[in-house]
Design a protein around this motif. Structure first.
Motif, PDB file in Angstrom:
ATOM      1  N   ILE A 107       0.977  -1.733  -0.005  1.00 39.92           N
ATOM      2  CA  ILE A 107      -0.194  -0.031  -0.196  1.00 39.92           C
ATOM      3  C   ILE A 107       0.454   1.450   0.330  1.00 39.92           C
ATOM      4  CG2 ILE A 107      -1.830   1.444   1.461  1.00 39.92           C
ATOM      5  CD1 ILE A 107      -3.008  -1.417   2.606  1.00 39.92           C
ATOM      6  N   TYR A 108       0.594   1.752  -0.952  1.00 38.68           N
ATOM      7  CA  TYR A 108       1.045   3.534  -1.006  1.00 38.68           C
ATOM      8  C   TYR A 108       0.376   4.598  -1.304  1.00 38.68           C
ATOM      9  CZ  TYR A 108       5.334   0.558  -2.366  1.00 38.68           C
ATOM     10  OH  TYR A 108       6.608   0.129  -2.420  1.00 38.68           O
ATOM     11  N   ASP A 109       1.065   5.651  -0.013  1.00 35.69           N
ATOM     12  CA  ASP A 109      -0.026   6.752  -0.363  1.00 35.69           C
ATOM     13  C   ASP A 109       0.474   7.875  -0.671  1.00 35.69           C
ATOM     14  OD1 ASP A 109      -0.798   9.372   1.643  1.00 35.69           O
ATOM     15  OD2 ASP A 109      -1.177   7.923   2.417  1.00 35.69           O
ATOM     16  N   ASN A 110       0.033   8.318  -1.732  1.00 29.25           N
ATOM     17  CA  ASN A 110       0.968   8.928  -2.689  1.00 29.25           C
ATOM     18  C   ASN A 110       2.126   8.994  -2.738  1.00 29.25           C
ATOM     19  OD1 ASN A 110      -0.685  11.069  -4.232  1.00 29.25           O
ATOM     20  ND2 ASN A 110      -0.478  12.869  -2.585  1.00 29.25           N
ATOM     21  N   GLY A 111       3.070   7.446  -2.901  1.00 28.49           N
ATOM     22  CA  GLY A 111       4.222   7.610  -3.205  1.00 28.49           C
ATOM     23  C   GLY A 111       4.510   7.061  -1.615  1.00 28.49           C
ATOM     24  N   LYS A 112       4.440   6.900  -0.852  1.00 34.48           N
ATOM     25  CA  LYS A 112       4.560   6.364   0.840  1.00 34.48           C
ATOM     26  C   LYS A 112       4.398   5.040   1.295  1.00 34.48           C
ATOM     27  CE  LYS A 112       5.730   8.173   4.977  1.00 34.48           C
ATOM     28  NZ  LYS A 112       5.197   8.913   6.605  1.00 34.48           N
ATOM     29  N   PHE A 113       5.310   4.708   1.382  1.00 30.86           N
ATOM     30  CA  PHE A 113       5.097   2.960   1.796  1.00 30.86           C
ATOM     31  C   PHE A 113       4.492   3.126   3.114  1.00 30.86           C
ATOM     32  CE2 PHE A 113       5.879  -1.065   3.765  1.00 30.86           C
ATOM     33  CZ  PHE A 113       5.600  -2.158   3.344  1.00 30.86           C
ATOM     34  N   LYS A 114       3.063   2.464   2.983  1.00 38.66           N
ATOM     35  CA  LYS A 114       2.404   2.496   4.418  1.00 38.66           C
ATOM     36  C   LYS A 114       2.001   1.141   5.193  1.00 38.66           C
ATOM     37  CE  LYS A 114       0.503   5.608   5.564  1.00 38.66           C
ATOM     38  NZ  LYS A 114       0.489   7.179   6.568  1.00 38.66           N
ATOM     39  N   GLY A 115       2.494   0.065   3.749  1.00 40.45           N
ATOM     40  CA  GLY A 115       1.634  -1.021   4.542  1.00 40.45           C
ATOM     41  C   GLY A 115       1.377  -2.383   3.718  1.00 40.45           C
ATOM     42  N   TYR A 116       1.401  -3.338   3.659  1.00 38.20           N
ATOM     43  CA  TYR A 116       0.939  -4.462   3.237  1.00 38.20           C
ATOM     44  C   TYR A 116      -0.883  -4.570   3.080  1.00 38.20           C
ATOM     45  CZ  TYR A 116       5.836  -5.939   2.460  1.00 38.20           C
ATOM     46  OH  TYR A 116       6.492  -5.358   1.830  1.00 38.20           O
ATOM     47  N   VAL A 117      -1.634  -5.288   2.856  1.00 44.68           N
ATOM     48  CA  VAL A 117      -2.700  -5.295   2.870  1.00 44.68           C
ATOM     49  C   VAL A 117      -2.852  -6.994   1.600  1.00 44.68           C
ATOM     50  CG1 VAL A 117      -3.831  -4.302   0.346  1.00 44.68           C
ATOM     51  CG2 VAL A 117      -5.483  -5.184   2.428  1.00 44.68           C
TER      52      VAL A 117
ATOM     53  N   TYR B  72      -4.411  -6.312   7.012  1.00 45.72           N
ATOM     54  CA  TYR B  72      -3.541  -5.873   6.696  1.00 45.72           C
ATOM     55  C   TYR B  72      -2.385  -5.867   8.147  1.00 45.72           C
ATOM     56  CZ  TYR B  72      -7.592  -3.615   4.826  1.00 45.72           C
ATOM     57  OH  TYR B  72      -8.283  -2.772   4.034  1.00 45.72           O
ATOM     58  N   ASN B  73      -1.299  -5.862   7.846  1.00 43.61           N
ATOM     59  CA  ASN B  73      -0.035  -5.635   8.828  1.00 43.61           C
ATOM     60  C   ASN B  73      -0.570  -5.043  10.025  1.00 43.61           C
ATOM     61  OD1 ASN B  73       0.715  -3.440   6.674  1.00 43.61           O
ATOM     62  ND2 ASN B  73       2.221  -2.831   8.004  1.00 43.61           N
ATOM     63  N   LYS B  74       0.820  -5.209  11.034  1.00 41.43           N
ATOM     64  CA  LYS B  74       0.424  -4.957  12.005  1.00 41.43           C
ATOM     65  C   LYS B  74       1.086  -2.882  12.237  1.00 41.43           C
ATOM     66  CE  LYS B  74       1.277  -5.885  17.276  1.00 41.43           C
ATOM     67  NZ  LYS B  74       2.463  -6.557  18.308  1.00 41.43           N
ATOM     68  N   GLY B  75       0.319  -2.538  12.408  1.00 42.58           N
ATOM     69  CA  GLY B  75       0.582  -0.941  12.731  1.00 42.58           C
ATOM     70  C   GLY B  75       0.033  -0.460  11.493  1.00 42.58           C
ATOM     71  N   PHE B  76      -0.719  -1.230  10.256  1.00 46.18           N
ATOM     72  CA  PHE B  76      -1.639  -0.087   9.439  1.00 46.18           C
ATOM     73  C   PHE B  76      -2.574   0.513  10.211  1.00 46.18           C
ATOM     74  CE2 PHE B  76      -4.655   0.047   6.261  1.00 46.18           C
ATOM     75  CZ  PHE B  76      -4.441   1.148   5.426  1.00 46.18           C
ATOM     76  N   ALA B  77      -2.343   1.456   9.759  1.00 46.71           N
ATOM     77  CA  ALA B  77      -3.492   2.342  10.255  1.00 46.71           C
ATOM     78  C   ALA B  77      -4.442   2.943   9.204  1.00 46.71           C
ATOM     79  CB  ALA B  77      -3.235   3.696  10.896  1.00 46.71           C
ATOM     80  N   ARG B  78      -6.076   2.659   8.850  1.00 43.61           N
ATOM     81  CA  ARG B  78      -6.216   3.146   8.329  1.00 43.61           C
ATOM     82  C   ARG B  78      -7.174   5.176   8.280  1.00 43.61           C
ATOM     83  NH1 ARG B  78     -12.010   4.894   8.143  1.00 43.61           N
ATOM     84  NH2 ARG B  78     -13.513   4.581   6.274  1.00 43.61           N
TER      85      ARG B  78
ATOM     86  N   ASP C 177      -2.689   7.439  -5.036  1.00 40.98           N
ATOM     87  CA  ASP C 177      -2.392   8.479  -5.654  1.00 40.98           C
ATOM     88  C   ASP C 177      -3.224   9.823  -5.686  1.00 40.98           C
ATOM     89  OD1 ASP C 177       0.700   7.701  -6.066  1.00 40.98           O
ATOM     90  OD2 ASP C 177      -0.595   7.362  -8.236  1.00 40.98           O
ATOM     91  N   TYR C 178      -2.583  11.339  -5.555  1.00 40.95           N
ATOM     92  CA  TYR C 178      -3.441  12.337  -4.977  1.00 40.95           C
ATOM     93  C   TYR C 178      -3.458  13.605  -5.503  1.00 40.95           C
ATOM     94  CZ  TYR C 178      -2.555  11.793   0.033  1.00 40.95           C
ATOM     95  OH  TYR C 178      -2.217  11.235   1.070  1.00 40.95           O
ATOM     96  N   LYS C 179      -1.921  13.291  -6.485  1.00 32.78           N
ATOM     97  CA  LYS C 179      -1.760  14.592  -6.741  1.00 32.78           C
ATOM     98  C   LYS C 179      -2.027  14.882  -7.664  1.00 32.78           C
ATOM     99  CE  LYS C 179       2.814  14.115  -4.567  1.00 32.78           C
ATOM    100  NZ  LYS C 179       3.791  13.607  -4.363  1.00 32.78           N
ATOM    101  N   SER C 180      -3.987  15.620  -7.228  1.00 30.42           N
ATOM    102  CA  SER C 180      -4.317  16.140  -8.524  1.00 30.42           C
ATOM    103  C   SER C 180      -6.362  17.034  -8.284  1.00 30.42           C
ATOM    104  CB  SER C 180      -4.460  15.094  -9.611  1.00 30.42           C
ATOM    105  OG  SER C 180      -6.364  15.674 -10.503  1.00 30.42           O
ATOM    106  N   LYS C 181      -6.587  18.227  -9.055  1.00 32.90           N
ATOM    107  CA  LYS C 181      -7.909  18.661  -8.012  1.00 32.90           C
ATOM    108  C   LYS C 181      -8.506  18.024  -8.801  1.00 32.90           C
ATOM    109  CE  LYS C 181      -6.455  22.738  -9.631  1.00 32.90           C
ATOM    110  NZ  LYS C 181      -5.921  24.360  -9.966  1.00 32.90           N
ATOM    111  N   VAL C 182      -8.515  16.485  -9.235  1.00 34.38           N
ATOM    112  CA  VAL C 182      -9.400  16.085  -9.413  1.00 34.38           C
ATOM    113  C   VAL C 182      -9.028  13.912  -8.842  1.00 34.38           C
ATOM    114  CG1 VAL C 182     -11.423  14.322 -10.624  1.00 34.38           C
ATOM    115  CG2 VAL C 182     -10.434  16.817 -11.155  1.00 34.38           C
ATOM    116  N   VAL C 183     -10.082  13.669  -8.182  1.00 38.93           N
ATOM    117  CA  VAL C 183      -9.897  12.498  -8.059  1.00 38.93           C
ATOM    118  C   VAL C 183     -10.103  11.401  -7.797  1.00 38.93           C
ATOM    119  CG1 VAL C 183      -8.467  11.217  -5.580  1.00 38.93           C
ATOM    120  CG2 VAL C 183      -7.453  12.942  -6.082  1.00 38.93           C
TER     121      VAL C 183
END
Length: 155
Positions: free
Chosen positions: A6-16, A32-38, A45-51
């Motif tokens: 799982i990547y949040d705007n390119g940053k690794f956040k965990g696994y599903v 989800y992996n231990k420590g993952f926070a929804r 990716d959400y670097k846009s005006k429309v997502v």
């Protein structure tokens, strides 16, 4: 099981992990992996005006497979306050809601309308979520969604 990073705007956040065992699926489809926070994670990716926003991570991956670039998963039907703030901070103005077509997905879409301009993804009848779309169904639905978006922009 099938495991996805799982990547949040390119940053690794965990696994599903998605089970393929029908018995386990009745209890829980995703793990989800231990420590993952929804609460403060947007899968995609959400670097846009429309997502485009989906409930599940695999739904977001399906839309990416069909060619959409700015797609995120909420990991549930309702965006958290932290997720909304992250979207706003990145300059998101319009959400294409591809949340599920059930009552929870409709509630989640209505909730997003408190914070963004929201265009509902034009799912064909009988399709519950992006994961159920064929490429042909997606092409037709996405064309209809873009037409709706343009008509709202011009009014």
């Amino acid at each position: 099981p099938i495991i996805f990073p799982i990547y949040d705007n390119g940053k690794f956040k965990g696994y599903v992990t998605r089970t393929t065992d029908k018995k386990i699926e009745k209890i829980r489809k995703y793990l989800y992996n231990k420590g993952f926070a929804r609460i403060d994670t947007l899968g995609g990716d959400y670097k846009s005006k429309v997502v485009t926003v989906t409930e599940g991570y695999l739904d977001a991956l399906k839309l990416k497979q069909f060619g959409l670039k700015h797609v995120v998963a909420l990991f549930g039907w309702k965006a958290t306050r932290q997720q909304i703030e992250k979207l706003r901070k990145c300059g998101v103005e319009t959400i294409i809601s591809a949340l599920d077509t059930d009552s929870y997905g409709r509630k989640g879409t209505d909730y997003l309308k408190n914070f963004f301009e929201v265009i509902e993804f034009q799912f064909p009848k009988g399709v519950k979520d992006p994961g159920d779309l064929t490429k042909r169904q997606f092409d037709i639905a996405y064309r209809r969604t873009k037409k709706l978006y343009r008509s709202r922009r011009n009014s």
